[in-house]
Motif scaffolding. Structure first.
Motif, short mmCIF file in Angstrom:
data_model
loop_
_atom_site.label_atom_id
_atom_site.label_comp_id
_atom_site.label_asym_id
_atom_site.label_seq_id
_atom_site.Cartn_x
_atom_site.Cartn_y
_atom_site.Cartn_z
N LEU A 1 -33.51 -8.70 -1.77
CA LEU A 1 -33.72 -10.19 -2.52
C LEU A 1 -33.80 -10.81 -1.70
O LEU A 1 -33.86 -10.41 -0.28
CB LEU A 1 -32.20 -10.43 -2.04
CG LEU A 1 -31.63 -10.02 -3.23
CD1 LEU A 1 -29.47 -9.96 -2.58
CD2 LEU A 1 -31.59 -10.53 -4.42
N ASP A 2 -34.53 -12.19 -1.19
CA ASP A 2 -35.34 -13.14 -0.06
C ASP A 2 -34.10 -13.86 0.14
O ASP A 2 -34.16 -14.68 -0.88
CB ASP A 2 -36.21 -13.32 -0.81
CG ASP A 2 -37.34 -14.35 0.34
OD1 ASP A 2 -36.68 -14.37 1.37
OD2 ASP A 2 -38.28 -14.74 -0.53
N HIS A 3 -33.15 -14.97 0.53
CA HIS A 3 -32.24 -15.65 0.87
C HIS A 3 -33.13 -16.24 1.74
O HIS A 3 -31.99 -18.24 1.27
CB HIS A 3 -31.36 -15.56 2.10
CG HIS A 3 -31.91 -14.79 3.57
ND1 HIS A 3 -31.80 -13.89 4.16
CD2 HIS A 3 -31.64 -15.86 4.27
CE1 HIS A 3 -32.74 -13.88 5.46
NE2 HIS A 3 -32.47 -14.92 5.55
N LEU B 1 -24.70 -16.37 0.60
CA LEU B 1 -26.18 -16.20 0.33
C LEU B 1 -26.53 -14.59 1.29
O LEU B 1 -26.99 -13.81 0.84
CB LEU B 1 -26.83 -17.34 0.36
CG LEU B 1 -28.60 -16.23 -0.01
CD1 LEU B 1 -28.64 -16.00 -1.58
CD2 LEU B 1 -29.63 -18.23 -0.05
N LEU B 2 -26.18 -14.59 2.64
CA LEU B 2 -26.15 -13.81 2.97
C LEU B 2 -25.33 -12.73 3.10
O LEU B 2 -25.38 -11.53 2.82
CB LEU B 2 -25.67 -14.10 4.57
CG LEU B 2 -27.01 -15.01 5.15
CD1 LEU B 2 -26.75 -15.06 6.82
CD2 LEU B 2 -28.49 -14.48 5.05
N SER C 1 -42.06 -20.94 -3.77
CA SER C 1 -42.53 -20.22 -3.28
C SER C 1 -43.00 -18.98 -4.81
O SER C 1 -43.79 -18.09 -4.83
CB SER C 1 -41.65 -18.71 -2.35
OG SER C 1 -40.49 -18.48 -3.06
N ILE C 2 -41.86 -19.22 -5.58
CA ILE C 2 -41.63 -18.50 -7.12
C ILE C 2 -43.08 -19.35 -8.57
O ILE C 2 -43.67 -17.93 -8.49
CB ILE C 2 -40.30 -19.28 -7.17
CG1 ILE C 2 -38.72 -18.00 -6.49
CG2 ILE C 2 -40.46 -18.04 -9.12
CD1 ILE C 2 -37.32 -18.73 -7.22
N VAL C 3 -42.95 -20.28 -7.97
CA VAL C 3 -44.24 -20.96 -8.66
C VAL C 3 -45.53 -20.43 -8.68
O VAL C 3 -46.00 -19.40 -9.11
CB VAL C 3 -44.04 -22.52 -8.38
CG1 VAL C 3 -45.27 -23.07 -9.04
CG2 VAL C 3 -42.51 -23.08 -9.20
N THR D 1 -32.58 -17.74 -5.55
CA THR D 1 -32.70 -15.94 -5.06
C THR D 1 -32.50 -14.94 -5.89
O THR D 1 -33.36 -13.97 -5.75
CB THR D 1 -32.01 -15.44 -3.80
OG1 THR D 1 -32.60 -14.01 -3.96
CG2 THR D 1 -30.33 -15.38 -4.06
N ASP D 2 -32.14 -14.94 -7.14
CA ASP D 2 -31.86 -14.18 -8.08
C ASP D 2 -33.06 -14.60 -9.51
O ASP D 2 -33.59 -13.72 -9.94
CB ASP D 2 -31.09 -14.68 -8.97
CG ASP D 2 -30.48 -16.12 -9.17
OD1 ASP D 2 -31.07 -16.60 -8.93
OD2 ASP D 2 -29.37 -15.99 -9.93
#
Length: 327
Positions: free
Chosen positions: A183-185, A79-80, A236-238, A191-192
């Motif tokens: 991008l917020d890892h 991811l990083l 956080s997306i919700v 993240t996508d």
């Protein structure tokens, strides 16, 4: 960190993170370079591979000015590496592509074509051929998506109902990417989804009606590793989606937010009972009921977990045991 390659002027960077997939990486790179666009650069970000990737890339960089290579001194995690690759892009447009996927012939040309008349879009979205064990299983997005230009928020209902678009099929504006925070890892494998939603909330997009790339399903993919941590990362997306819908006052956006929640609760209900232990299950049930606002799905998840554990125990007990070894 080692970086090799020509710093020349390019329009698009195809960023490819990789780790110990030398043969697949070669196919991915060739699928871009073979299309012959001088304005398109391939930049490989190697997470300290030990399978000959470095030697292969050094040779390729020395012979092709459209290739750059960055090697991490140690493995920093997929991811990083991916988020670092996307942040490092310095061209006006970018495509993120897995080393196990590839571009279809003329796919990049199809993504570039709308830019002349639509320079303000945040993304140009192409369709993806999804393969499982070499067999095409579907093409996505399907015809329920409106082809051509989608004005602000217009594409969100289809995205919320049918799911994310694979990154190798999206041409992203670097300006838009930076303006939404990149991008917020911290949201992990979501993240996508997080990035696509932020771009869809802020910019019009253009949808290309043809397949431009291939997504290759195979065992061991990070994207398939849904677990209890994933549902925590989704929260956080919700909340972002619900807040944007509320602030916009747009009824279709509010409906799309609810559709998004229902769609992903189905995914979690199918997956979590198989992998969650009791403390994790309780966290997931609470999130589904309160944050996703899907109490029925929460109850179903708990019921499936209760039924699944005894079934697994019965299966273990009923499986034939190997005969004892004769001494």
């Amino acid at each position: 960190m080692t970086q090799l390659g020509n710093p020349g002027e390019f329009l698009v960077t195809v960023a490819i993170p990789t780790y110990n997939r030398r043969e697949w990486l070669e196919r991915a790179i060739d699928s871009v370079l073979s299309q012959g666009h001088p304005e398109v650069l391939v930049h490989v970000f190697d997470n300290a591979s030990a399978d000959g990737t470095e030697e292969f890339m050094r040779g390729l960089v020395s012979s092709n000015p459209r290739v750059r290579y960055t090697r991490r001194p140690e493995n920093i995690g997929w991811l990083l590496n991916y988020s670092g690759a996307m942040r490092a892009v310095d061209t006006p447009w970018l495509i993120g592509m897995g080393d196990d996927d590839w571009q279809l012939p003329e796919g990049i040309a199809a993504l570039l074509k709308p830019l002349a008349d639509n320079p303000d879009v945040g993304m140009v979205i192409g369709r993806t051929q999804r393969l499982a064990e070499g067999v095409k299983v579907e093409v996505y997005p399907d015809d329920t998506w409106k082809s051509g230009r989608n004005e602000l928020h217009e594409a969100i209902p289809s995205w919320a109902e049918h799911g994310i678009v694979e990154w190798q099929s999206i041409l992203i504006s670097r300006k838009a990417f930076e303006e939404v925070g990149g991008l917020d890892h911290t949201v992990g494998i979501a993240t996508d989804i997080n990035l696509e939603l932020k771009l869809l909330l802020k910019y019009p997009v253009f949808v290309v009606p043809q397949a431009v790339s291939v997504y290759n399903y195979h065992p061991g993919q990070e994207s398939a590793k849904l677990n209890v941590d994933t549902i925590d990362q989704f929260l956080s997306i919700v909340h972002l989606f619900r807040r944007a819908a509320r602030e916009s006052g747009n009824p279709s956006l509010k409906r799309a937010s609810k559709t998004f929640n229902r769609r992903w609760t189905k995914v979690f209900v199918n997956r979590l009972p198989k992998v969650a232990r009791l403390p994790g299950l309780l966290r997931a049930v609470k999130a589904l009921a309160i944050d996703f606002r899907c109490p029925g799905a929460a109850a179903k998840c708990a019921a499936r977990w209760v039924l699944y554990k005894p079934w697994c125990a019965w299966k273990r007990l009923s499986s034939p045991r190997p005969a004892p070894v004769q001494s």
